[in-house]
Design an enzyme around this catalytic site. Structure first.
Site: not given
Ligand code: CAA
Length: 694
Positions: A125, A105, A63, A102
């Site tokens: 994370e 992911e 992210a 992310g």
């Protein structure tokens, strides 16, 4: 489509290329671009499959951390995940560089994954006080099993592509053109027809799991995780993946806990620390086009514990290094210590034998200065005494080749005075390493009056090359780190006289998150060095200021810490036990000085320590010794074990509100006197009602 995602077709395969340098963070524009690209590809009858690939040096590294805390319109992460997973045409993630957070992911929501050899895949994370909030805690256990998933998510450490292939995390590893390989793979899968696999549908590895696994993980890490929340929430999420009846119910748990973490002060502190570290490497005022010469050979003066540790840093980075000491026996003892350190790393599993052997091969010894003259950098790590350092630098000036970087590992001394022993003060800089030097990440570089921009840039780059985190400090007694340590150490010593015990202070600091309290740390480092320094400065000490003689009294008993079996604590091996004798000693010092002892709370200890750190930090910042407040925090996070999830002393102060901190400082000033005079910058910034930044 958003400019950060390019759309092209390669025959019947649509290729979506992310273009958001430097690390292709999944910003709002990237998310929009992916969703639009998927829509377009699915609407184009000539397209049979889709490839998602990163442009430049990497796939998506996660992210965009800078977006946290902003309110943005859709698409959000779950929207992109749904679009990838729900695509009627198969989607292949083509991975290279780092597929992190992310980014990984997204890849897990694709139907297939192809990786270039050397790719790193991970969910880091936890390092930001977060959990993988885009389905990572639900999909990863379904692919690799809960045990491996916990290991990956809790450690935050990435895996290599080969291991990912073995675990079924990727379906193919290629050493060739990644884009071509992914397109061919996608085409072949499209030809086999659907349905294409979705990680959410896998159940084998998450059914029939023994709940004891989770209890065990919590129990084994209870001490390590004390006070931290992200780790506990991660375990809850993976447990939900195994025990919630459906994927969507597990995902709902993940979503709630992710939001909790994202809004937590701990994650805020950890995200701050991430950027603070990167900011510290940037030195304002250096010419933009300055390209410091690289370093390919090194020498270290002094075969003591620090010298050996510093030599290991060079060797570990593949740089040949000579250790110089006056006598062969000193070198032999130093090399034996270095060999022991490598053997310990190998035994602990933190370094493979082959790497240790290769590093050892790069370390050689010398007794004559003439033999090290060719080195690109020399780090002096001799006894902390200006006369001794002068002698060394006079000799280095004579023997080192022109342009060599002349560095001193001084922890307190005047860098200008050291440089004055040479005819090339522009090449001299302090490089303060922390013990054990091969482990601790901080390199506090200290610029002198005459240090050149090239030398500064070179020392900063050197730190990166040898895996350290650099901070640049100005020249003053103790620089950033030890100057603050001196102040809060002094307050702890006063607290002893006022009623606390060393073990209470250590417990309170450990409760705040320090891995080791001040007195355990002093005992480990050895009390004699500081004692000698204090004796040397005794004549110059301002006798009108409060001074605690407790540390001196302990040394007078021959108690120098762990190495003599006793210091503040008593030791059996490394095991520390509180010692009633020390309590008596403190009581008698207090009686002598007329200090009335009282009950001191743990909370008071923590507040007094942190407030004194912030006040001294403000002084350091105001004097220009630190470039920015966050550099002080980086110094404390990497050199002094300040708990990362608390951000650092300056971050802590800002979170309290500088006006509140100033109030506390003033209260102590009224109670304790001039040692607590508020730093002018603290007064100024508190009045401005802002943080540290002007
Ligand atoms: N968001 C925003 N900026 C980022 C970023 C991110 N995720 N990752 C790196 N950057 C920025 C850095 O701040 C730096 O900026 P400056 O040049 O302005 O200083 C620049 O990108 C380059 O970064 P590095 O200096 O760190 O470069 P590197 O090559 O040494 O390392 C890296 C690259 C391994 C990707 C490293 O940057 C890194 O570890 N990044 C963070 C990865 C991460 O934690 N991802 C998870 C994010 S959270 C998430 O994804 C939550 C979720 O579940 C949805």
């Amino acid at each position: 489509m958003a400019a950060q995602v390019h759309y092209r077709t390669d025959g019947d395969v649509a290729v979506l290329t992310i273009d958001n340098p430097p690390v292709n963070a999944a910003s709002h524009a990237v998310r929009s671009g992916i969703v639009d690209g998927l829509h377009r590809a699915n609407g184009d009858a000539s397209v049979n499959a889709i490839v998602l690939i990163g442009g430049g040096r990497t796939f998506i590294a996660g992210a965009d951390i800078r977006e946290f805390g902003q309110t943005l319109p859709p698409p959000h992460f779950p929207d992109v995940i749904d679009a990838l997973e729900g695509s009627a045409k198969p989607v292949v993630a083509a991975l290279h560089g780092t597929a992190l957070g992310g980014g990984l992911e997204f890849a897990l929501a694709c139907h297939y994954r192809v990786a270039l050899a050397g790719t790193k895949l991970g969910l880091p994370e936890v390092n930001l006080g977060l959990l993988p909030g885009a389905g990572g805690t639900q999909r990863l256990p379904r692919i690799v099993g809960p045990s491996k998933a916990l290991e990956m998510i809790l450690s935050g450490k990435p895996l290599g592509a080969d291991e990912a292939l073995k675990l079924g995390l990727v379906q193919q590893v290629t050493g060739q053109d990644l884009s071509a390989a992914a397109v061919a793979f996608a085409r072949a899968r499209a030809a086999t027809g659907g349905p294409h696999p979705r990680a959410r549908d896998l159940t084998d590895k998450v059914r029939g799991v023994d709940r004891a696994l989770f209890a065990q993980v919590r129990e084994q890490n209870a001490r390590k995780w004390a006070g931290r929340i992200a780790e506990l929430r991660i375990v809850e999420c993976v447990e939900a993946a195994c025990f919630k009846p459906t994927f969507d119910e597990g995902s709902a748990v993940e979503r709630d806990l992710f939001v909790e973490l994202r809004n937590s002060p701990q994650s805020k502190a950890l995200r701050y620390a991430f950027f603070a570290e990167r900011e510290a490497a940037k030195i304002p005022g250096l010419p933009d086009d300055l390209k410091p010469r690289s370093i390919s050979s090194a020498a270290v003066i002094g075969a003591g514990t620090m010298g050996g540790g510093i030599a290991m840093c060079f060797a570990n980075a593949g740089i040949p290094v000579q250790i110089l000491d006056a006598s062969q026996p000193a070198l032999d003892a130093g090399m034996a210590r270095v060999r022991d350190n490598y053997a310990t790393s190998v035994a602990r599993g933190s370094m493979p034998q082959a790497r240790a052997d290769a590093a050892l091969e790069l370390i050689t010894t010398a007794t004559r200065y003439e033999d090290i003259g060719h080195a690109d950098v020399v780090v002096e790590a001799v006894f902390e005494d200006l006369a001794v350092k002068h002698e060394v630098f006079r000799t280095l000036d004579r023997v080192m080749k022109p342009g060599a970087l002349l560095a001193s590992n001084t922890s307190t001394l005047d860098v200008d005075a050291i440089a004055s022993a040479t005819h090339r003060p522009q090449d001299v800089i302090g490089t303060h390493f922390f013990s054990p030097a091969n482990v601790m990440k901080l390199q506090e570089n200290v610029r002198g009056e005459a240090t050149s921009p090239e030398t500064i840039a070179r020392a900063m780059q050197l730190a990166k090359t040898i895996g350290k985190v650099p901070v640049l400090a100005g020249n003053c007694h103790g620089f950033i780190g030890n100057r603050i340590l001196y102040v809060y150490g002094r307050e702890c010593d006063f607290l002893l006289e006022e009623g606390a015990t060393p073990w209470q202070i250590d417990r309170a600091l450990q409760g705040f998150g320090f891995p080791m309290g001040l007195y355990l740390m002093r005992d480990l480092a050895g009390l004699d060095v500081g004692w000698r320094v204090r004796k040397g400065r005794e004549a110059a000490r301002d006798k009108s200021l409060r001074y605690s003689p407790v540390a001196d009294r302990i040394c007078e008993l021959g108690r120098f810490g762990q190495k003599t079996g006793a210091g503040y604590y008593r030791y059996e091996g490394r095991k520390a036990t509180p010692d009633p004798e020390i309590e008596k000693l403190i009581e008698s010092v207090a009686a002598e000085l007329g200090v009335t002892r009282r009950a001191v709370t743990d909370e008071e200890i923590v507040t007094r320590v942190l407030t004194s750190m912030a006040n001294e930090g403000a002084r350091i910042l105001g004097e220009g010794i630190a470039i920015r407040a966050s550099d002080i925090d980086v110094t404390y996070l990497y050199g002094y074990g300040f708990p990362r999830h608390q951000g650092g002393p300056m971050f802590w102060a800002e979170q309290q509100g500088l006006d509140r901190v100033l109030e506390t400082v003033k209260r102590y000033e009224a109670e304790q006197g001039v040692l607590w005079a508020p730093a002018p910058l603290l007064v100024e910034r508190a009045k401005a009602g802002k943080g540290w930044a002007a």
